[in-house]
Design a protein around this motif. Structure first.
Motif, mmCIF file in Angstrom:
data_model
loop_
_atom_site.group_PDB
_atom_site.id
_atom_site.type_symbol
_atom_site.label_atom_id
_atom_site.label_comp_id
_atom_site.label_asym_id
_atom_site.label_seq_id
_atom_site.Cartn_x
_atom_site.Cartn_y
_atom_site.Cartn_z
ATOM 1 N N GLY A 62 0.818 -1.209 0.000
ATOM 2 C CA GLY A 62 0.000 0.000 0.000
ATOM 3 C C GLY A 62 0.847 1.251 0.000
ATOM 4 O O GLY A 62 2.084 1.190 0.027
ATOM 5 N N ILE A 63 0.174 2.385 0.000
ATOM 6 C CA ILE A 63 0.869 3.677 -0.041
ATOM 7 C C ILE A 63 1.791 3.832 1.164
ATOM 8 O O ILE A 63 2.940 4.269 1.036
ATOM 9 C CB ILE A 63 -0.153 4.831 -0.072
ATOM 10 C CG1 ILE A 63 -0.884 4.856 -1.414
ATOM 11 C CG2 ILE A 63 0.528 6.169 0.178
ATOM 12 C CD1 ILE A 63 -1.949 5.929 -1.515
ATOM 13 N N GLY A 64 1.309 3.472 2.353
ATOM 14 C CA GLY A 64 2.106 3.621 3.565
ATOM 15 C C GLY A 64 3.401 2.833 3.500
ATOM 16 O O GLY A 64 4.460 3.316 3.916
ATOM 17 N N THR A 65 3.333 1.592 2.973
ATOM 18 C CA THR A 65 4.534 0.753 2.865
ATOM 19 C C THR A 65 5.541 1.361 1.911
ATOM 20 O O THR A 65 6.744 1.384 2.183
ATOM 21 C CB THR A 65 4.152 -0.655 2.381
ATOM 22 O OG1 THR A 65 3.191 -1.215 3.271
ATOM 23 C CG2 THR A 65 5.386 -1.549 2.329
ATOM 24 N N LEU A 66 5.047 1.875 0.771
ATOM 25 C CA LEU A 66 5.947 2.478 -0.210
ATOM 26 C C LEU A 66 6.625 3.719 0.369
ATOM 27 O O LEU A 66 7.839 3.906 0.223
ATOM 28 C CB LEU A 66 5.174 2.837 -1.482
ATOM 29 C CG LEU A 66 6.000 3.496 -2.600
ATOM 30 C CD1 LEU A 66 7.166 2.605 -3.020
ATOM 31 C CD2 LEU A 66 5.119 3.809 -3.812
ATOM 32 N N ILE A 67 5.859 4.554 1.054
ATOM 33 C CA ILE A 67 6.434 5.769 1.635
ATOM 34 C C ILE A 67 7.437 5.411 2.730
ATOM 35 O O ILE A 67 8.511 6.013 2.835
ATOM 36 C CB ILE A 67 5.328 6.683 2.185
ATOM 37 C CG1 ILE A 67 4.455 7.218 1.045
ATOM 38 C CG2 ILE A 67 5.922 7.842 2.973
ATOM 39 C CD1 ILE A 67 3.310 8.096 1.485
ATOM 40 N N ALA A 68 7.102 4.410 3.550
ATOM 41 C CA ALA A 68 8.013 3.984 4.616
ATOM 42 C C ALA A 68 9.319 3.447 4.019
ATOM 43 O O ALA A 68 10.399 3.646 4.596
ATOM 44 C CB ALA A 68 7.350 2.914 5.476
ATOM 45 N N THR A 69 9.229 2.780 2.865
ATOM 46 C CA THR A 69 10.423 2.270 2.190
ATOM 47 C C THR A 69 11.298 3.402 1.694
ATOM 48 O O THR A 69 12.535 3.330 1.745
ATOM 49 C CB THR A 69 10.021 1.365 1.007
ATOM 50 O OG1 THR A 69 9.223 0.284 1.486
ATOM 51 C CG2 THR A 69 11.252 0.811 0.300
#
Length: 522
Positions: free
Chosen positions: A475-482
């Motif tokens: 999801g968006i949160g995972t991509l941003i956290a990466t």
């Protein structure tokens, strides 16, 4: 050992922060609508300011009182309707960007830029793949679309083929293309775009001041290598270990069908031909500028400063992309006639429709802002505040870079953000003694480093779609956290280079670019 509840709390807070950023960003209208609204607000605000007599003391020697000028009267309306077209056609970034993109369009349509990126990444030694990916991402900014569309998916495929996590390859490429957006070895289309806006802002203080496309070249060229190094370290020491071993069952596509095409013999011949043509152009250009008798030197002083070469840098961007691009296309058979070249340039212009509309409203905003004297008044008032607070030293750039980075989370367009903020901050920082060229560099650092952690960035959806191929529940949160570690490291490392370069060694950020502007005390 970190307690599970503490980890959950931290993740929950981080997720809420990301959700808040996304919510705030979604509240903002389209940048074009935003500029239209700002134009109306400037007109209304000028009427209010004129009524209450808003003014400031001109800090320049012999300066008088700067008074706010109302546009909410007959004279203001006449000026608006008679200057609407000339505001648009005379907006410097419009012509410079379009001319540069004509040449880039030829190189892109012929396949030269795509082949160059594939050749650089795919021919790299396995141990140098990461640095090659980030480096290729940075230099792809001469044609940013290719970086997102070609390099990011290609890098994920290459990492997977090497037995590494494909999302690490995607992250490395995304970081190079987007977080390293302003860095480049070459002067690209973003340089004249921002320089034109900076010039307009600087003219509020100094009507004769000119910021050229080459104004940040030295600093941005060195930054290319710094970004490549930092991106490699973050990928291999932070991101890839965190991702762990890749499980192919997480993919939403058949990974066996993912094929990486190497350069063909014909493409290699095309690359050699394009390289030779570029070398010939570089030699010919050197003869016009390096010798003291060079015809593109300043005819009055004989120097490179304020020379036809620097003033016409956009023309050379066009030539150095167009000719090698055509040579490559001719050798590979993609471009056989003048019609193919014309089609390439036409296609490049057809993609600029949104930009042209944006520029129309941005040009009106910049013009209205200048007419009202708001820029000069806010700059003087702001400089007075900075002086009284003791924030006239280099530390002011810490706050400026941080502010630009934060605003970029919600307004992802580099040109849109700079068109709004430059008329205020360029004059303000000029008054306390810093040159527009240095101010522009600081803006570019803040603007670039948070591109990869904001859903407002125009290509964020595309990157997410590519990532989902390899991890279907991402999801968006995972991509941003990466991507967050890249953003933090780039912000700190790039800012450190800025302070060491500018204030430590007092080196110019570009060709004949001063560090300081003759300071005037409010």
């Amino acid at each position: 050992m970190t307690h599970p509840s503490n980890t959950t709390t931290k993740r929950g807070a981080f997720t809420r922060f990301l959700d808040t950023v996304e919510w705030l960003g979604n509240l903002l209208p389209h940048p074009i609508t935003l500029f239209a609204i700002f134009c109306l607000l400037i007109i209304i605000g000028s009427g209010i300011a004129g009524y209450f007599g808003l003014s400031a003391q001109d800090p320049r020697p012999g300066g008088g009182i700067i008074e706010a000028v109302s546009l909410m009267n007959a004279e203001g309306l006449q000026r608006i309707v008679t200057s609407l077209v000339t505001n648009f056609t005379g907006f410097t970034p419009l012509g410079t960007v379009l001319v540069a993109l004509l040449g880039v369009g030829i190189a892109e349509r012929s396949g030269l830029l795509s082949a160059a990126m594939r050749g650089l990444v795919m021919n790299a030694h396995p141990r140098a793949v990461t640095v090659a990916v980030v480096f290729a991402g940075v230099i792809s900014n001469t044609a940013a679309e290719l970086g997102y569309v070609v390099l990011v998916p290609l890098s994920a495929m290459i990492f997977h083929s090497l037995g590494r996590h494909p999302l690490a390859g995607l992250a490395a490429a995304f970081a190079g293309v987007s977080a390293g957006y302003s860095a480049n070895l070459l002067i690209g289309t973003v340089d004249p775009l921002l320089a034109g806006i900076t010039t307009k802002a600087a003219n509020l203080i100094d009507p004769d001041y000119l910021v050229g496309a080459e104004a940040n070249w030295y600093f941005m060229a060195i930054s290319t290598f710094l970004i490549a190094i930092m991106g490699t370290v973050v990928t291999e020491k932070i991101v890839e270990p965190k991702l762990g071993k890749y499980d192919p069952s997480e993919a939403s596509i058949d990974l066996e069908e993912q094929k990486i095409e190497s350069l063909t013999k014909l493409e290699k011949r095309g690359m050699i031909g394009a390289g030779i043509s570029f070398l010939v152009l570089a030699i010919l250009l050197a003869f016009t500028i390096v010798p003291e008798w060079g015809i593109l030197r300043n005819p009055e002083t004989g120097e490179v400063r304020n020379s036809p070469f620097l003033k016409g840098i956009v023309a050379f961007i066009f030539i150095t992309f167009a000719i090698p691009g055509f040579v490559y296309g001719w050798i590979t058979g993609v471009m056989k006639t003048d019609r193919d070249v014309i089609d390439a340039m036409s296609n490049s212009m057809s993609t600029m429709g949104m930009y042209i509309v944006l520029v129309f409203f941005a040009a009106q905003f910049v013009a209205f802002f200048g007419w009202t004297n708001f820029g000069s008044i806010f700059a003087v008032k702001g400089a007075e505040f900075l002086t009284s607070a003791g924030l006239t030293g280099p530390v002011v750039f810490v706050l400026f870079i941080a502010m630009c980075a934060f605003v970029n989370l919600m307004l992802g367009s580099a040109s849109a953000q700079w068109a709004i903020t430059a008329p205020i901050f360029v004059p303000m920082l000029m008054i306390i003694g810093y040159s527009p060229e240095v101010i522009q560099v600081a803006y570019r650092i803040g603007d670039s480093t948070t591109n990869i952690i904001t859903p407002m960035m125009s290509y964020f959806g595309l990157i997410l779609a590519v990532a989902v191929r390899y991890k279907k529940d991402l999801g968006i949160g995972t991509l941003i956290a990466t991507m967050l570690p890249y953003s933090i490291v780039f912000m700190l490392g790039w800012s450190a280079l800025f302070f060491i370069w500018v204030f430590g060694f007092d080196m110019p950020v570009g060709i004949n670019a001063p560090t300081y502007y003759p300071a005037v005390t409010p």
